[in-house]
Design a protein around this motif. Structure first.
Motif, PDB file in Angstrom:
ATOM      1  N   VAL A  64      -7.155  18.324  27.506  1.00 33.43           N
ATOM      2  CA  VAL A  64      -7.523  16.908  27.372  1.00 33.43           C
ATOM      3  C   VAL A  64      -8.679  16.557  28.307  1.00 33.43           C
ATOM      4  O   VAL A  64      -9.638  15.867  27.917  1.00 33.43           O
ATOM      5  N   ASN A  65      -8.612  17.049  29.552  1.00 31.67           N
ATOM      6  CA  ASN A  65      -9.654  16.726  30.529  1.00 31.67           C
ATOM      7  C   ASN A  65     -10.996  17.372  30.225  1.00 31.67           C
ATOM      8  O   ASN A  65     -12.023  16.982  30.786  1.00 31.67           O
ATOM      9  N   PRO A  84       1.853  11.193  34.918  1.00 33.32           N
ATOM     10  CA  PRO A  84       0.995  11.466  33.756  1.00 33.32           C
ATOM     11  C   PRO A  84       1.648  11.098  32.426  1.00 33.32           C
ATOM     12  O   PRO A  84       0.951  10.870  31.435  1.00 33.32           O
ATOM     13  N   SER A 126      -4.173  24.391  39.484  1.00 36.78           N
ATOM     14  CA  SER A 126      -2.987  24.017  38.709  1.00 36.78           C
ATOM     15  C   SER A 126      -2.298  25.250  38.136  1.00 36.78           C
ATOM     16  O   SER A 126      -1.063  25.366  38.164  1.00 36.78           O
ATOM     17  N   SER A 169       7.922  16.310  30.498  1.00 40.13           N
ATOM     18  CA  SER A 169       6.504  16.201  30.139  1.00 40.13           C
ATOM     19  C   SER A 169       6.220  16.710  28.739  1.00 40.13           C
ATOM     20  O   SER A 169       5.183  16.372  28.150  1.00 40.13           O
ATOM     21  N   SER A 203      -3.032  15.313  37.056  1.00 39.05           N
ATOM     22  CA  SER A 203      -2.737  14.819  35.711  1.00 39.05           C
ATOM     23  C   SER A 203      -1.779  15.738  34.972  1.00 39.05           C
ATOM     24  O   SER A 203      -1.350  15.435  33.865  1.00 39.05           O
ATOM     25  N   SER A 204      -1.452  16.867  35.581  1.00 40.77           N
ATOM     26  CA  SER A 204      -0.432  17.764  35.048  1.00 40.77           C
ATOM     27  C   SER A 204       0.886  17.447  35.746  1.00 40.77           C
ATOM     28  O   SER A 204       0.989  17.521  36.973  1.00 40.77           O
ATOM     29  N   SER A 221       2.479  22.044  29.830  1.00 42.62           N
ATOM     30  CA  SER A 221       1.960  20.723  30.199  1.00 42.62           C
ATOM     31  C   SER A 221       0.660  20.846  30.986  1.00 42.62           C
ATOM     32  O   SER A 221      -0.257  20.027  30.821  1.00 42.62           O
ATOM     33  N   THR A 222       0.561  21.860  31.830  1.00 43.31           N
ATOM     34  CA  THR A 222      -0.679  22.074  32.577  1.00 43.31           C
ATOM     35  C   THR A 222      -1.831  22.419  31.634  1.00 43.31           C
ATOM     36  O   THR A 222      -2.951  21.912  31.783  1.00 43.31           O
ATOM     37  N   THR A 267      -3.044  19.339  29.802  1.00 40.48           N
ATOM     38  CA  THR A 267      -3.858  18.501  30.692  1.00 40.48           C
ATOM     39  C   THR A 267      -5.282  19.043  30.798  1.00 40.48           C
ATOM     40  O   THR A 267      -6.261  18.286  30.732  1.00 40.48           O
ATOM     41  N   THR A 286      -7.572  16.990  37.393  1.00 37.79           N
ATOM     42  CA  THR A 286      -7.044  18.139  36.670  1.00 37.79           C
ATOM     43  C   THR A 286      -5.710  18.591  37.254  1.00 37.79           C
ATOM     44  O   THR A 286      -4.776  18.927  36.524  1.00 37.79           O
ATOM     45  N   SER A 326      -1.055   7.552  31.893  1.00 41.21           N
ATOM     46  CA  SER A 326      -1.978   8.680  31.789  1.00 41.21           C
ATOM     47  C   SER A 326      -3.296   8.457  32.528  1.00 41.21           C
ATOM     48  O   SER A 326      -3.955   9.413  32.927  1.00 41.21           O
TER      49      SER A 326
END
Length: 507
Positions: A107-108, A410, A264, A159, A429-430, A100-101, A104, A426, A414
């Motif tokens: 996506v970022n 998240p 993260s 997640s 959002s994880s 999941s991290t 994120t 960052t 989101s």
């Protein structure tokens, strides 16, 4: 000194894990380990490849690299070199805790192959941090009791569930001729039906004792065959892959380094180290061998070194696989050389991209159906770990409630942190980062930094469903060890001294 057991044909060394079987038998047992964890290894690169929008050929490369790194790290953990490797029958694989991290981060940073560079940079730095703290980890693990690790693991599973659902439904919109239009294939009855059929197959196979350990792998195979007959997949891309190829270093470009992504991933690395510590203690008890702080540190260093090297060969953080610890207990085969043969099989599979391309033809709805089981099991394991926490103290309920809520933000909203600084976005959002920070901070606030609190948390936990007890951590941190799951002489002395000091204090 070694001797040969005339009944079994295996060579017996001074430690149970040093038993050696004939080559054919070792390979057979090793293949069983590979089959029991294969689905978990290939799932992570397929998830990340899909999130980054990679082509089928690029996703096949990620799968091949994951197999190669998993095999190489298993060989390092089982065979060992000075300061690296526990020399225990532990299978290393690509960790779900990081998924999941990594999504994120991708996506970022806009997706695509270049976003993987940010992921790889964060993994390398986190792995180096893990290498540095490995000898002192018995002190750090105190901050991860069951109320913390259970919350984190539950959020990891939750997640990932939207990813499984997305595999089945597809995206609601697609881009055509530079315009965003509705996707006519979104959530069609055929795709949803195929996903649910795959889920049903996995559940039925789980009821059959001889097949239950391979239910996910067989479910993927049967679902793909059904999809072939319904026209939902084809094998045309298989012939386009090379038969043999050594993984190309940095195939997606050199790593780049982003502060928020690094923070993260360091949190993820600490969670992975807790999981591996629990697996090391559990497998040593199953095998009936001695483990001390030095051996734990050697195992953690192997884990983190593998994670540092993994991005060089286009892969992701590794960890000890708990399901293979269970397989050691069920099979009674305790030899680390058997597990090493499984590692060699994974390396060989990773050197043949054509094998990875076969895996890559699995339709996404099939992956989604199996994903509900895989990811739901992670969440359920977190809940099982939470059962070890003491909920008679209302504060633990607050810790779990807030940590899971922060981790779920998240998932359900989101854009919640959109207007915060990019490094903050960052991190939070994880789901796993948000849950980890919240759980650790709240545990310190409620259970450690309060007048009536003991100097240490009462229960210390790690990977599901395993627990690192307070006594085990105290013994390891003071140089003691365990033999066949029981405290050795040095450990008993440490425990007695602690009890005596408590008695004196009470007087």
């Amino acid at each position: 000194m070694t001797a040969t057991n005339l009944t079994t044909g295996r060579r017996v060394g001074t430690r149970p894990e040093d038993e050696k079987y004939p080559i054919a038998r070792s390979v057979g047992y090793g293949l069983q380990h590979v089959l029991s964890m294969f689905g978990g290894v290939i799932a992570v690169p397929l998830i990340i490849g899909g999130a980054a929008g990679l082509s089928p050929a690029q996703q096949a490369l990620l799968v091949a690299c994951a197999l190669f790194i998993s095999g190489a790290s298993t060989l390092l953990q089982t065979l060992g070199v000075p300061y690296f490797g526990s020399q225990l029958p532990l299978v290393q694989g690509i960790s779900f805790a990081s998924v999941s991290t990594m999504i994120t981060i991708i996506v970022n940073h806009g997706g695509g192959p270049k976003s993987l560079g940010v992921v790889y940079g964060a993994i390398i730095v986190a792995g180096v941090v893990g290498l540095i703290v490995a000898p002192f980890f018995s002190s750090i693990v105190r901050f991860f009791p069951p109320v913390v690790t259970g919350s984190i693991i539950t959020v990891i599973g939750l997640s990932l569930l939207p990813t499984a659902a997305g595999w089945i439904t597809g995206q609601p919109t697609i881009t055509e001729a530079g315009k965003t239009v509705a996707n006519p294939e979104y959530a069609t009855a055929g795709n949803v039906g195929l996903g649910m059929l795959t889920l049903a197959i996995v559940l039925v196979l789980s009821k059959i004792p001889i097949l239950s350990r391979f239910s996910v792998l067989l479910g993927l195979a049967i679902g793909t065959i059904i999809a072939l007959f319904t026209g939902q997949t084809n094998f045309s891309a298989v012939g386009q892959s090379a038969v043999f190829a050594f993984p190309k270093p940095f195939a997606f470009g050199l790593p780049t380094f982003d502060f928020g992504a690094i923070v993260s991933m360091v949190i993820v690395a600490l969670v992975i180290m807790v999981e591996t510590t629990a697996d090391l203690l559990a497998v040593s008890e199953i095998v009936g061998t001695r483990i001390d702080s030095r051996r734990v540190a050697d195992g953690l260093r192997a884990d983190m070194l593998s994670s540092v090297v993994a991005p060089v060969f286009n892969s992701f953080p590794t960890t000890a696989f708990a399901q293979n610890v269970g397989l050691v207990a069920i099979s009674g085969v305790k030899s680390r050389f058997v597990v090493a043969s499984g590692g060699a099989i994974l390396v060989i599979l990773g050197l043949f991209p054509v094998a990875a391309s076969v895996v890559n033809v699995i339709p996404q709805p099939v992956l989604g159906g199996a994903g509900f089981v895989l990811f739901g099991t992670v969440a359920a394991s977190g809940i099982r770990t939470l059962l070890k926490a003491d909920f008679r103290d209302t504060n633990n309920l607050v810790i779990v409630a807030v940590s899971i809520s922060m981790g779920a933000i998240p998932i359900v909203a989101s854009g919640f942190w959109t207007h915060f600084p990019s490094w903050f976005v960052t991190i939070f959002s994880s789901g796993i980062s948000a849950a980890s920070i919240s759980a650790v901070a709240l545990n310190l606030f409620f259970n450690v930094f309060r007048p009536s609190a003991p100097p240490q948390p009462s229960g210390l936990a790690a990977a599901p469903p395993l627990q690192v007890s307070d006594e085990e951590i105290e013994v390891l941190s003071h140089g003691g060890g365990f033999n066949k799951g029981q405290p050795d002489t040095a450990a008993i002395r440490i425990i007695n001294e602690r009890d005596q000091s408590h008695d004196d204090a009470s007087k």
